[in-house]
Motif scaffolding. Sequence first.
Motif, PDB file in Angstrom:
ATOM      1  N   ALA A 150      40.087  18.260  38.278  1.00 12.99           N
ATOM      2  CA  ALA A 150      40.890  18.698  39.938  1.00 12.99           C
ATOM      3  C   ALA A 150      41.358  17.935  40.265  1.00 12.99           C
ATOM      4  O   ALA A 150      43.274  18.680  40.742  1.00 12.99           O
ATOM      5  CB  ALA A 150      39.173  19.284  41.147  1.00 12.99           C
ATOM      6  N   GLU A 151      41.526  16.575  40.211  1.00 12.33           N
ATOM      7  CA  GLU A 151      42.784  15.994  41.063  1.00 12.33           C
ATOM      8  C   GLU A 151      43.667  16.184  40.227  1.00 12.33           C
ATOM      9  O   GLU A 151      44.779  16.122  40.602  1.00 12.33           O
ATOM     10  CB  GLU A 151      42.589  14.524  41.758  1.00 12.33           C
ATOM     11  N   ALA A 152      44.133  16.051  39.183  1.00 10.99           N
ATOM     12  CA  ALA A 152      44.617  16.107  37.668  1.00 10.99           C
ATOM     13  C   ALA A 152      45.539  17.750  37.494  1.00 10.99           C
ATOM     14  O   ALA A 152      46.292  17.798  37.761  1.00 10.99           O
ATOM     15  CB  ALA A 152      43.935  15.556  36.679  1.00 10.99           C
ATOM     16  N   GLU A 153      44.530  18.585  38.164  1.00  8.49           N
ATOM     17  CA  GLU A 153      45.445  19.633  38.149  1.00  8.49           C
ATOM     18  C   GLU A 153      45.958  19.950  39.021  1.00  8.49           C
ATOM     19  O   GLU A 153      47.146  20.824  39.605  1.00  8.49           O
ATOM     20  CB  GLU A 153      44.187  20.899  37.998  1.00  8.49           C
ATOM     21  N   PHE A 206      51.581  20.063  42.039  1.00  4.97           N
ATOM     22  CA  PHE A 206      52.522  19.941  42.877  1.00  4.97           C
ATOM     23  C   PHE A 206      53.479  19.368  41.598  1.00  4.97           C
ATOM     24  O   PHE A 206      55.040  19.753  42.291  1.00  4.97           O
ATOM     25  CB  PHE A 206      51.987  18.331  43.257  1.00  4.97           C
ATOM     26  N   SER A 207      53.603  18.354  40.669  1.00  6.11           N
ATOM     27  CA  SER A 207      54.700  18.250  40.059  1.00  6.11           C
ATOM     28  C   SER A 207      55.231  19.341  39.533  1.00  6.11           C
ATOM     29  O   SER A 207      56.927  19.780  39.113  1.00  6.11           O
ATOM     30  CB  SER A 207      54.109  17.903  38.774  1.00  6.11           C
TER      31      SER A 207
END
Length: 77
Positions: A4-7, A12-13
């Motif tokens: 979830a954090e990676a997604e 954001f990127s």
Amino acid sequence: MKEAEAEEQQEFSYQQRLKAAVHYTVGCLCNEVALDKEVQFSKQTIAAISEVTFRQCEHFAKDLEMFARWVEKPSLF
């Protein structure tokens, strides 16, 4: 949890790249107008126009998404 954090980081990127693209395009358009009309645009003005444009595009996208969902619903009649 890490997925979830990676997604979220990827989202954001992606958003930052879109903002940069909008800012670049607005800067190019302002340069064209500046040359044609013999006026100057400050960096703050270009940034403000870019931010307003990006936010308006977000609103358009949300409206379009809601409309698409509405169209997809089967008719009750």
